[in-house]
Write a protein that holds these residues in place. Structure first.
Motif, PDB file in Angstrom:
ATOM      1  N   ASP A 131     -13.969 -11.736   3.249  1.00 14.97           N
ATOM      2  CA  ASP A 131     -15.116 -11.050   2.647  1.00 14.97           C
ATOM      3  C   ASP A 131     -14.728 -10.376   1.338  1.00 14.97           C
ATOM      4  O   ASP A 131     -15.511 -10.358   0.381  1.00 14.97           O
ATOM      5  CB  ASP A 131     -15.692 -10.018   3.615  1.00 14.97           C
ATOM      6  CG  ASP A 131     -16.415 -10.659   4.787  1.00 14.97           C
ATOM      7  OD1 ASP A 131     -16.758 -11.849   4.672  1.00 14.97           O
ATOM      8  OD2 ASP A 131     -16.615  -9.971   5.805  1.00 14.97           O
ATOM      9  N   PHE A 132     -13.517  -9.824   1.286  1.00 14.01           N
ATOM     10  CA  PHE A 132     -13.067  -9.169   0.054  1.00 14.01           C
ATOM     11  C   PHE A 132     -12.875 -10.194  -1.052  1.00 14.01           C
ATOM     12  O   PHE A 132     -13.177  -9.922  -2.219  1.00 14.01           O
ATOM     13  CB  PHE A 132     -11.769  -8.400   0.306  1.00 14.01           C
ATOM     14  CG  PHE A 132     -11.335  -7.559  -0.863  1.00 14.01           C
ATOM     15  CD1 PHE A 132     -11.988  -6.372  -1.174  1.00 14.01           C
ATOM     16  CD2 PHE A 132     -10.271  -7.952  -1.671  1.00 14.01           C
ATOM     17  CE1 PHE A 132     -11.592  -5.594  -2.249  1.00 14.01           C
ATOM     18  CE2 PHE A 132      -9.872  -7.193  -2.742  1.00 14.01           C
ATOM     19  CZ  PHE A 132     -10.536  -5.999  -3.033  1.00 14.01           C
ATOM     20  N   ILE A 164      -4.469  -0.954 -10.677  1.00 12.62           N
ATOM     21  CA  ILE A 164      -3.797  -2.076 -10.021  1.00 12.62           C
ATOM     22  C   ILE A 164      -4.581  -2.561  -8.801  1.00 12.62           C
ATOM     23  O   ILE A 164      -4.438  -3.718  -8.408  1.00 12.62           O
ATOM     24  CB  ILE A 164      -2.343  -1.745  -9.639  1.00 12.62           C
ATOM     25  CG1 ILE A 164      -2.254  -0.489  -8.770  1.00 12.62           C
ATOM     26  CG2 ILE A 164      -1.478  -1.620 -10.873  1.00 12.62           C
ATOM     27  CD1 ILE A 164      -0.851  -0.265  -8.213  1.00 12.62           C
ATOM     28  N   GLU A 165      -5.418  -1.690  -8.220  1.00 13.46           N
ATOM     29  CA  GLU A 165      -6.252  -2.163  -7.108  1.00 13.46           C
ATOM     30  C   GLU A 165      -7.220  -3.238  -7.610  1.00 13.46           C
ATOM     31  O   GLU A 165      -7.399  -4.280  -6.963  1.00 13.46           O
ATOM     32  CB  GLU A 165      -7.034  -0.994  -6.493  1.00 13.46           C
ATOM     33  CG  GLU A 165      -6.174   0.087  -5.867  1.00 13.46           C
ATOM     34  CD  GLU A 165      -5.765   1.163  -6.861  1.00 13.46           C
ATOM     35  OE1 GLU A 165      -5.175   2.174  -6.441  1.00 13.46           O
ATOM     36  OE2 GLU A 165      -6.032   0.990  -8.071  1.00 13.46           O
ATOM     37  N   TYR A 166      -7.812  -2.987  -8.775  1.00 11.52           N
ATOM     38  CA  TYR A 166      -8.707  -3.980  -9.358  1.00 11.52           C
ATOM     39  C   TYR A 166      -7.937  -5.210  -9.822  1.00 11.52           C
ATOM     40  O   TYR A 166      -8.386  -6.356  -9.641  1.00 11.52           O
ATOM     41  CB  TYR A 166      -9.484  -3.373 -10.522  1.00 11.52           C
ATOM     42  CG  TYR A 166     -10.044  -4.393 -11.482  1.00 11.52           C
ATOM     43  CD1 TYR A 166     -10.957  -5.355 -11.054  1.00 11.52           C
ATOM     44  CD2 TYR A 166      -9.642  -4.425 -12.818  1.00 11.52           C
ATOM     45  CE1 TYR A 166     -11.463  -6.309 -11.930  1.00 11.52           C
ATOM     46  CE2 TYR A 166     -10.143  -5.369 -13.692  1.00 11.52           C
ATOM     47  CZ  TYR A 166     -11.045  -6.313 -13.254  1.00 11.52           C
ATOM     48  OH  TYR A 166     -11.534  -7.254 -14.112  1.00 11.52           O
ATOM     49  N   ASN A 203     -10.898   0.028  -0.495  1.00 13.72           N
ATOM     50  CA  ASN A 203     -10.564   0.963   0.584  1.00 13.72           C
ATOM     51  C   ASN A 203     -11.007   0.430   1.940  1.00 13.72           C
ATOM     52  O   ASN A 203     -10.327   0.641   2.955  1.00 13.72           O
ATOM     53  CB  ASN A 203     -11.198   2.330   0.309  1.00 13.72           C
ATOM     54  CG  ASN A 203     -10.495   3.078  -0.815  1.00 13.72           C
ATOM     55  OD1 ASN A 203      -9.300   2.857  -1.052  1.00 13.72           O
ATOM     56  ND2 ASN A 203     -11.203   3.947  -1.509  1.00 13.72           N
ATOM     57  N   ASP A 204     -12.149  -0.277   1.960  1.00 13.22           N
ATOM     58  CA  ASP A 204     -12.592  -0.915   3.202  1.00 13.22           C
ATOM     59  C   ASP A 204     -11.593  -1.978   3.647  1.00 13.22           C
ATOM     60  O   ASP A 204     -11.299  -2.121   4.849  1.00 13.22           O
ATOM     61  CB  ASP A 204     -13.973  -1.548   3.019  1.00 13.22           C
ATOM     62  CG  ASP A 204     -15.092  -0.511   2.988  1.00 13.22           C
ATOM     63  OD1 ASP A 204     -14.846   0.650   3.395  1.00 13.22           O
ATOM     64  OD2 ASP A 204     -16.209  -0.862   2.563  1.00 13.22           O
ATOM     65  N   PHE A 243       0.800  -1.213   0.000  1.00 17.42           N
ATOM     66  CA  PHE A 243       0.000   0.000   0.000  1.00 17.42           C
ATOM     67  C   PHE A 243       0.843   1.277   0.000  1.00 17.42           C
ATOM     68  O   PHE A 243       0.517   2.246  -0.678  1.00 17.42           O
ATOM     69  CB  PHE A 243      -0.933   0.021   1.228  1.00 17.42           C
ATOM     70  CG  PHE A 243      -2.049  -0.972   1.165  1.00 17.42           C
ATOM     71  CD1 PHE A 243      -3.191  -0.714   0.433  1.00 17.42           C
ATOM     72  CD2 PHE A 243      -1.960  -2.175   1.844  1.00 17.42           C
ATOM     73  CE1 PHE A 243      -4.229  -1.639   0.374  1.00 17.42           C
ATOM     74  CE2 PHE A 243      -2.990  -3.108   1.799  1.00 17.42           C
ATOM     75  CZ  PHE A 243      -4.128  -2.830   1.060  1.00 17.42           C
ATOM     76  N   LEU A 244       1.920   1.289   0.779  1.00 15.37           N
ATOM     77  CA  LEU A 244       2.693   2.517   0.996  1.00 15.37           C
ATOM     78  C   LEU A 244       3.992   2.560   0.199  1.00 15.37           C
ATOM     79  O   LEU A 244       4.737   3.539   0.306  1.00 15.37           O
ATOM     80  CB  LEU A 244       2.996   2.669   2.488  1.00 15.37           C
ATOM     81  CG  LEU A 244       1.778   2.733   3.415  1.00 15.37           C
ATOM     82  CD1 LEU A 244       2.225   2.840   4.867  1.00 15.37           C
ATOM     83  CD2 LEU A 244       0.881   3.902   3.049  1.00 15.37           C
TER      84      LEU A 244
END
Length: 304
Positions: free
Chosen positions: A275-276, A208-210, A264-265, A190-191
């Protein structure tokens, strides 16, 4: 043979794979709406090769020792910035990683470091014997093990083997994964904290998140088990070339926004990894319009 045979059409010059009727149906749906990753606006690169891991990759105890040997606060701060946390392929799991408390002395040749500005690092590397290896090609004993001489390069003795031009990417958010695994194991830095080691890869660029969700999904894991290359002992090689051939559907703006909200959750801990994963799998099934039979087939497969 007549009972078990399947008919396959190999109409292009692309590499081919024999699939059952239901597998052919799934792949047709993926091909119909998907785009090979090589045609996305992304970049995939290898992790860093040091040429001598026993010297350049250190644990926290050794890092603290090097920092303690700095003579000024300015030197200590610069040295701390030079020594970065590193992830190996074995450290990367599905959606997460387990950092092994390891650091890399990131003296990349393309940065043109002046080793005299890092005397504590210089003294440590000299104590390991890198300069002698560079000059003589001799072997060296480190922690009781005989280490072969470094690969000959035009780099300075204190520099890593790779003369990479993309070192700035390491400080950006990115997907990371190991080269060899029995399952899809893609994680998100993430960072931009970590430098990937030679047994791993990273990806940066659009969506890239998707793509993290798509690559970890049951659909992509199943597809890669059919089109990827194996080690010959039951594991898959998730190499740059084969990842670039993987077909992934692009999302609509509405779908991207929905996914980004879920991502983001996950990032802030409001959604669990389990769950993701369920959310991501359902998203991919809906995109490819898979039937309940096709979904069940994918989920029941022992993919690798």
């Amino acid at each position: 043979m007549q009972q078990e045979c399947v008919v396959c059409d190999f109409v292009s010059s692309d590499s081919w794979v024999i699939l059952s009727p239901i597998e052919q149906s799934i792949k047709r749906k993926i091909d119909a709406v998907g785009t090979p990753l090589k045609d996305w606006n992304i970049q995939i690169n290898y992790g860093i090769k040091t040429g001598f891991n026993d010297a350049f990759i250190i644990n926290t105890k050794k890092r603290d020792e090097i920092l303690a040997n700095c003579q000024t606060e300015d030197e200590r701060q610069k040295t701390a910035e030079l020594i970065r946390p590193i992830l190996r392929g074995r450290d990367i799991k599905r959606y997460e990683y387990e950092w092994a408390d390891l650091w890399i002395i990131a003296t990349f040749p393309s940065r043109h470091y002046d080793i005299e500005s890092y005397p504590a690092v210089k003294n440590y590397l000299l104590s390991i014997g890198i300069e002698r290896l560079e000059q003589t090609g001799e072997t060296h004993i480190v922690n009781g093990k005989k280490i072969k001489a470094r690969k000959k390069t035009c780099n300075e003795w204190f520099e890593t083997q790779d003369s990479i031009s993309y070192w700035e990417d390491f400080s950006k958010p990115k997907i990371v994964w190991g080269e060899i695994s029995d399952k899809s194991k893609f994680a998100f830095d993430f960072l931009g904290e970590y430098i990937p080691e030679a047994t791993s890869f990273y990806m940066k660029g659009e969506c890239i998140e998707y793509l993290l969700s798509a690559l970890n999904s049951s659909v992509s894991e199943w597809l890669f088990s059919k089109v990827g290359t194996t080690t010959g002992v039951g594991t898959i090689r998730w190499k740059k070339y084969t990842i670039e051939q993987l077909i992934v559907a692009k999302l609509s703006t509405e779908q991207l926004n929905t996914h980004l909200a879920a991502f983001n959750d996950l990032k802030v801990g409001k959604m669990s990894i389990t769950d993701f994963e369920c959310f991501s799998n359902k998203l991919m099934y809906d995109i490819y319009k898979l039937t309940s039979d096709e979904i069940q087939y994918i989920e029941n497969q022992q993919t690798f």
